[in-house]
Motif scaffolding. Sequence first.
Motif, PDB file in Angstrom:
ATOM      1  N   LYS A  56       0.916  -1.206  -0.099  1.00 32.39           N
ATOM      2  CA  LYS A  56      -0.033   0.108   0.032  1.00 32.39           C
ATOM      3  C   LYS A  56       0.881   1.453  -0.037  1.00 32.39           C
ATOM      4  CE  LYS A  56      -4.006  -2.159   2.130  1.00 32.39           C
ATOM      5  NZ  LYS A  56      -3.685  -3.423   2.844  1.00 32.39           N
ATOM      6  N   LEU A  57       1.996   1.389  -0.753  1.00 34.21           N
ATOM      7  CA  LEU A  57       2.658   2.277  -1.015  1.00 34.21           C
ATOM      8  C   LEU A  57       2.273   3.701  -1.848  1.00 34.21           C
ATOM      9  CD1 LEU A  57       6.177   0.773  -1.183  1.00 34.21           C
ATOM     10  CD2 LEU A  57       5.223   1.556   0.824  1.00 34.21           C
ATOM     11  N   ALA A  58       1.081   3.305  -2.627  1.00 31.00           N
ATOM     12  CA  ALA A  58       0.473   4.356  -3.590  1.00 31.00           C
ATOM     13  C   ALA A  58      -0.855   4.551  -2.840  1.00 31.00           C
ATOM     14  CB  ALA A  58       0.516   3.445  -4.864  1.00 31.00           C
ATOM     15  N   ASP A  59      -1.115   6.018  -3.022  1.00 29.03           N
ATOM     16  CA  ASP A  59      -2.425   6.503  -2.556  1.00 29.03           C
ATOM     17  C   ASP A  59      -3.377   6.164  -3.961  1.00 29.03           C
ATOM     18  OD1 ASP A  59      -1.939   7.782   0.067  1.00 29.03           O
ATOM     19  OD2 ASP A  59      -0.141   8.782  -1.203  1.00 29.03           O
ATOM     20  N   LEU A  60      -2.703   6.119  -5.101  1.00 25.93           N
ATOM     21  CA  LEU A  60      -3.427   6.012  -6.368  1.00 25.93           C
ATOM     22  C   LEU A  60      -2.589   4.775  -7.100  1.00 25.93           C
ATOM     23  CD1 LEU A  60      -5.704   6.572  -8.219  1.00 25.93           C
ATOM     24  CD2 LEU A  60      -4.388   8.614  -9.177  1.00 25.93           C
ATOM     25  N   PHE A  61      -3.490   3.874  -7.544  1.00 23.74           N
ATOM     26  CA  PHE A  61      -2.575   2.798  -8.388  1.00 23.74           C
ATOM     27  C   PHE A  61      -3.394   2.893  -9.574  1.00 23.74           C
ATOM     28  CE2 PHE A  61      -1.197  -1.232  -9.699  1.00 23.74           C
ATOM     29  CZ  PHE A  61      -0.072  -1.339  -9.065  1.00 23.74           C
ATOM     30  N   ILE A  62      -2.664   3.147 -10.708  1.00 25.32           N
ATOM     31  CA  ILE A  62      -3.508   3.000 -12.030  1.00 25.32           C
ATOM     32  C   ILE A  62      -2.794   1.974 -13.081  1.00 25.32           C
ATOM     33  CG2 ILE A  62      -3.617   4.491 -14.109  1.00 25.32           C
ATOM     34  CD1 ILE A  62      -3.427   6.956 -12.239  1.00 25.32           C
ATOM     35  N   VAL A  63      -3.686   1.224 -13.610  1.00 28.17           N
ATOM     36  CA  VAL A  63      -3.508   0.173 -14.839  1.00 28.17           C
ATOM     37  C   VAL A  63      -3.746   0.791 -16.008  1.00 28.17           C
ATOM     38  CG1 VAL A  63      -3.649  -1.781 -13.104  1.00 28.17           C
ATOM     39  CG2 VAL A  63      -5.714  -0.902 -14.229  1.00 28.17           C
ATOM     40  N   GLN A  64      -3.066   0.618 -16.985  1.00 24.93           N
ATOM     41  CA  GLN A  64      -3.278   0.896 -18.351  1.00 24.93           C
ATOM     42  C   GLN A  64      -4.096  -0.003 -19.052  1.00 24.93           C
ATOM     43  OE1 GLN A  64      -0.096   3.444 -20.156  1.00 24.93           O
ATOM     44  NE2 GLN A  64       1.009   2.873 -18.480  1.00 24.93           N
ATOM     45  N   TRP A  65      -4.392  -1.240 -18.702  1.00 25.64           N
ATOM     46  CA  TRP A  65      -5.068  -2.477 -19.135  1.00 25.64           C
ATOM     47  C   TRP A  65      -5.868  -2.872 -18.161  1.00 25.64           C
ATOM     48  CZ3 TRP A  65      -4.356  -3.028 -24.357  1.00 25.64           C
ATOM     49  CH2 TRP A  65      -3.177  -2.569 -24.817  1.00 25.64           C
ATOM     50  N   GLU A  66      -7.391  -3.119 -18.361  1.00 20.53           N
ATOM     51  CA  GLU A  66      -8.329  -3.478 -17.733  1.00 20.53           C
ATOM     52  C   GLU A  66      -8.285  -5.019 -17.327  1.00 20.53           C
ATOM     53  OE1 GLU A  66     -12.422  -2.444 -17.762  1.00 20.53           O
ATOM     54  OE2 GLU A  66     -12.079  -1.370 -19.854  1.00 20.53           O
ATOM     55  N   GLU A  67      -7.252  -5.646 -18.097  1.00 24.01           N
ATOM     56  CA  GLU A  67      -7.017  -7.112 -17.704  1.00 24.01           C
ATOM     57  C   GLU A  67      -6.175  -7.332 -16.342  1.00 24.01           C
ATOM     58  OE1 GLU A  67      -7.312  -7.123 -22.269  1.00 24.01           O
ATOM     59  OE2 GLU A  67      -6.721  -5.742 -20.527  1.00 24.01           O
ATOM     60  N   LEU A  68      -5.569  -6.255 -15.856  1.00 21.59           N
ATOM     61  CA  LEU A  68      -4.841  -6.193 -14.873  1.00 21.59           C
ATOM     62  C   LEU A  68      -5.490  -6.082 -13.529  1.00 21.59           C
ATOM     63  CD1 LEU A  68      -1.459  -4.321 -15.716  1.00 21.59           C
ATOM     64  CD2 LEU A  68      -2.124  -6.936 -15.538  1.00 21.59           C
ATOM     65  N   LYS A  69      -6.889  -5.638 -13.525  1.00 22.02           N
ATOM     66  CA  LYS A  69      -7.564  -5.295 -12.289  1.00 22.02           C
ATOM     67  C   LYS A  69      -7.954  -6.778 -11.660  1.00 22.02           C
ATOM     68  CE  LYS A  69     -10.509  -2.384 -11.495  1.00 22.02           C
ATOM     69  NZ  LYS A  69     -10.642  -1.575 -10.489  1.00 22.02           N
ATOM     70  N   LYS A  70      -7.643  -7.787 -12.352  1.00 19.98           N
ATOM     71  CA  LYS A  70      -7.807  -9.181 -11.494  1.00 19.98           C
ATOM     72  C   LYS A  70      -6.600  -9.150 -10.664  1.00 19.98           C
ATOM     73  CE  LYS A  70      -5.993 -12.307 -14.977  1.00 19.98           C
ATOM     74  NZ  LYS A  70      -5.952 -13.255 -15.911  1.00 19.98           N
ATOM     75  N   TYR A  71      -5.524  -8.569 -10.800  1.00 23.24           N
ATOM     76  CA  TYR A  71      -4.324  -8.685  -9.892  1.00 23.24           C
ATOM     77  C   TYR A  71      -4.329  -7.544  -9.022  1.00 23.24           C
ATOM     78  CZ  TYR A  71      -2.489 -11.912 -13.082  1.00 23.24           C
ATOM     79  OH  TYR A  71      -2.151 -12.996 -13.969  1.00 23.24           O
ATOM     80  N   TYR A  72      -4.945  -6.386  -9.510  1.00 28.63           N
ATOM     81  CA  TYR A  72      -4.962  -5.234  -8.400  1.00 28.63           C
ATOM     82  C   TYR A  72      -6.227  -4.827  -8.686  1.00 28.63           C
ATOM     83  CZ  TYR A  72      -0.209  -4.981 -10.320  1.00 28.63           C
ATOM     84  OH  TYR A  72       1.259  -5.338 -10.625  1.00 28.63           O
TER      85      TYR A  72
END
Length: 158
Positions: free
Chosen positions: A132-148
């Motif tokens: 939890k080092l990021a206040d905002l964690f952004i992914v550029q591909w929706e597929e990564l939402k399963k990991y994040y």
Amino acid sequence: MKKLRKKVCLISSSGGHLEQIKQLTEVINRYECFFVVPRTKATETMQQKKYIVSDLVRTNKLALLIRMVKMMIEQLIIFLKEKPDVIITTGAAVAIPMCVIGKIFRKKVIYIESFARIYTPNKTGMFIYKYKLADLFIVQWEELKKYYPKAVYGGWIY
């Protein structure tokens, strides 16, 4: 456009990570920004305000630990000198110390997972997310939402 008073630290490794963070032109044009990057031919010729720092060399665990401590000290000195309000990173490992320092000093940390990571996360992203080092964690591909699952899908930087 007049620069706003907020100061932003843009930190990344070289190569694709650096090219991605340079795409944040709205941030760069709107705020007072500085870069923290490892030494390469590309970073030495950068015209923007920058600090050159050590990079992580993964030879053995002892060397890794020593290098991480050195990186932490270098980046702490930069942090104390510049006093950024926000830290934005696209990774990789060179950014971990600055993210830790940012959290210690209660500054906003924004992590943007690499554009190259479509289906699997990278180690730095997993570390930043897990601790939890990021206040905002952004992914550029929706597929990564399963990991994040708590990440924000922001689309492509490019």
